[in-house]
Design a protein around this motif. Structure first.
Motif, PDB file in Angstrom:
ATOM      1  N   LEU A  12       0.817  -1.216   0.000  1.00 50.45           N
ATOM      2  CA  LEU A  12       0.000   0.000   0.000  1.00 50.45           C
ATOM      3  C   LEU A  12       0.852   1.268   0.000  1.00 50.45           C
ATOM      4  CD1 LEU A  12      -2.795  -1.019   2.520  1.00 50.45           C
ATOM      5  CD2 LEU A  12      -3.022  -0.752   0.047  1.00 50.45           C
ATOM      6  N   LYS A  13       2.031   1.201   0.594  1.00 45.24           N
ATOM      7  CA  LYS A  13       2.858   2.407   0.672  1.00 45.24           C
ATOM      8  C   LYS A  13       3.735   2.610  -0.552  1.00 45.24           C
ATOM      9  CE  LYS A  13       7.090   1.160   3.026  1.00 45.24           C
ATOM     10  NZ  LYS A  13       8.128   2.137   2.902  1.00 45.24           N
ATOM     11  N   THR A  14       3.808   1.614  -1.415  1.00 46.56           N
ATOM     12  CA  THR A  14       4.635   1.710  -2.611  1.00 46.56           C
ATOM     13  C   THR A  14       3.814   2.277  -3.762  1.00 46.56           C
ATOM     14  OG1 THR A  14       5.891  -0.217  -1.889  1.00 46.56           O
ATOM     15  CG2 THR A  14       6.083   0.387  -4.200  1.00 46.56           C
ATOM     16  N   SER A  15       4.345   3.283  -4.409  1.00 41.51           N
ATOM     17  CA  SER A  15       3.673   3.884  -5.554  1.00 41.51           C
ATOM     18  C   SER A  15       3.612   2.875  -6.702  1.00 41.51           C
ATOM     19  CB  SER A  15       4.431   5.143  -5.990  1.00 41.51           C
ATOM     20  OG  SER A  15       3.764   5.754  -7.052  1.00 41.51           O
ATOM     21  N   ARG A  16       2.446   2.739  -7.295  1.00 37.62           N
ATOM     22  CA  ARG A  16       2.223   1.813  -8.410  1.00 37.62           C
ATOM     23  C   ARG A  16       1.659   2.593  -9.592  1.00 37.62           C
ATOM     24  NH1 ARG A  16       3.809  -3.401  -6.353  1.00 37.62           N
ATOM     25  NH2 ARG A  16       3.471  -3.244  -4.125  1.00 37.62           N
ATOM     26  N   THR A  17       1.683   2.001 -10.771  1.00 34.29           N
ATOM     27  CA  THR A  17       1.118   2.684 -11.935  1.00 34.29           C
ATOM     28  C   THR A  17      -0.380   2.916 -11.773  1.00 34.29           C
ATOM     29  OG1 THR A  17       0.830   0.580 -13.073  1.00 34.29           O
ATOM     30  CG2 THR A  17       2.848   1.802 -13.535  1.00 34.29           C
ATOM     31  N   TYR A  18      -1.052   2.073 -11.024  1.00 39.38           N
ATOM     32  CA  TYR A  18      -2.498   2.172 -10.837  1.00 39.38           C
ATOM     33  C   TYR A  18      -2.879   2.814  -9.503  1.00 39.38           C
ATOM     34  CZ  TYR A  18      -1.481  -2.046  -8.185  1.00 39.38           C
ATOM     35  OH  TYR A  18      -0.943  -2.941  -7.308  1.00 39.38           O
ATOM     36  N   GLN A  19      -1.884   3.165  -8.671  1.00 36.54           N
ATOM     37  CA  GLN A  19      -2.202   3.690  -7.345  1.00 36.54           C
ATOM     38  C   GLN A  19      -1.064   4.575  -6.844  1.00 36.54           C
ATOM     39  OE1 GLN A  19      -3.750   0.988  -4.180  1.00 36.54           O
ATOM     40  NE2 GLN A  19      -1.718   1.272  -3.322  1.00 36.54           N
ATOM     41  N   GLU A  20      -1.413   5.732  -6.340  1.00 38.43           N
ATOM     42  CA  GLU A  20      -0.421   6.627  -5.746  1.00 38.43           C
ATOM     43  C   GLU A  20      -0.017   6.114  -4.369  1.00 38.43           C
ATOM     44  OE1 GLU A  20       1.074   9.410  -7.034  1.00 38.43           O
ATOM     45  OE2 GLU A  20       0.099   8.781  -8.887  1.00 38.43           O
ATOM     46  N   LYS A  21       1.150   6.529  -3.925  1.00 36.76           N
ATOM     47  CA  LYS A  21       1.619   6.202  -2.595  1.00 36.76           C
ATOM     48  C   LYS A  21       0.654   6.792  -1.564  1.00 36.76           C
ATOM     49  CE  LYS A  21       5.571   7.078   0.370  1.00 36.76           C
ATOM     50  NZ  LYS A  21       6.897   7.684   0.458  1.00 36.76           N
ATOM     51  N   MET A  22       0.335   6.037  -0.523  1.00 42.59           N
ATOM     52  CA  MET A  22      -0.578   6.494   0.519  1.00 42.59           C
ATOM     53  C   MET A  22       0.213   6.927   1.739  1.00 42.59           C
ATOM     54  SD  MET A  22      -3.481   3.588   0.585  1.00 42.59           S
ATOM     55  CE  MET A  22      -4.117   2.905  -0.921  1.00 42.59           C
ATOM     56  N   ASN A  23      -0.428   7.747   2.578  1.00 39.24           N
ATOM     57  CA  ASN A  23       0.239   8.067   3.837  1.00 39.24           C
ATOM     58  C   ASN A  23      -0.032   6.925   4.817  1.00 39.24           C
ATOM     59  OD1 ASN A  23      -1.977   8.584   5.684  1.00 39.24           O
ATOM     60  ND2 ASN A  23      -2.285  10.536   4.673  1.00 39.24           N
TER      61      ASN A  23
END
Length: 77
Positions: free
Chosen positions: A24-35
Motif C-alpha cells: 500500500l505504501k509503494t507507488s504503483r502505476t495504478y495507485q499513488e503512494k498512501m500516507n
C-alpha cells in the motif's frame, strides 16, 4: 499446510501484515503512494480474515505513534 489463525507461526502472521502495508505504501502505476494512516485504515477491513487482529493492533499503534516496532525472540542470544 492448511494452517489458519493461531496455528500459523507468529512470524508468518507478522510478515503477511508487513507485506500488505508495504504494497500500500509503494507507488504503483495504478495507485499513488498512501500516507501511513490511510494504509492502516485500508488494512482494517482485512482483520480477522487475512490479518491477525493482534498484529494489526500492533501495527496500528506503531503507525499512529510513529514508533519502531521490534519483535524480540527470547530464544536467541
Amino acid at each position: 499446510d492448511r494452517l489458519a489463525g493461531d496455528a500459523l507461526p507468529f512470524g508468518a502472521r507478522a510478515t503477511g501484515a508487513v507485506e500488505i502495508y508495504d504494497a500500500l505504501k509503494t507507488s504503483r502505476t495504478y495507485q499513488e503512494k498512501m500516507n501511513p494512516q490511510i494504509e492502516v485504515e485500508r488494512m482494517r477491513d482485512l482483520v480477522g480474515t487475512v490479518l491477525d487482529p493482534g498484529v494489526y493492533r500492533a501495527l496500528e499503534a506503531v503507525v499512529s505513534h510513529r514508533h519502531a516496532l521490534i519483535f524480540v525472540d527470547e530464544g536467541r542470544k
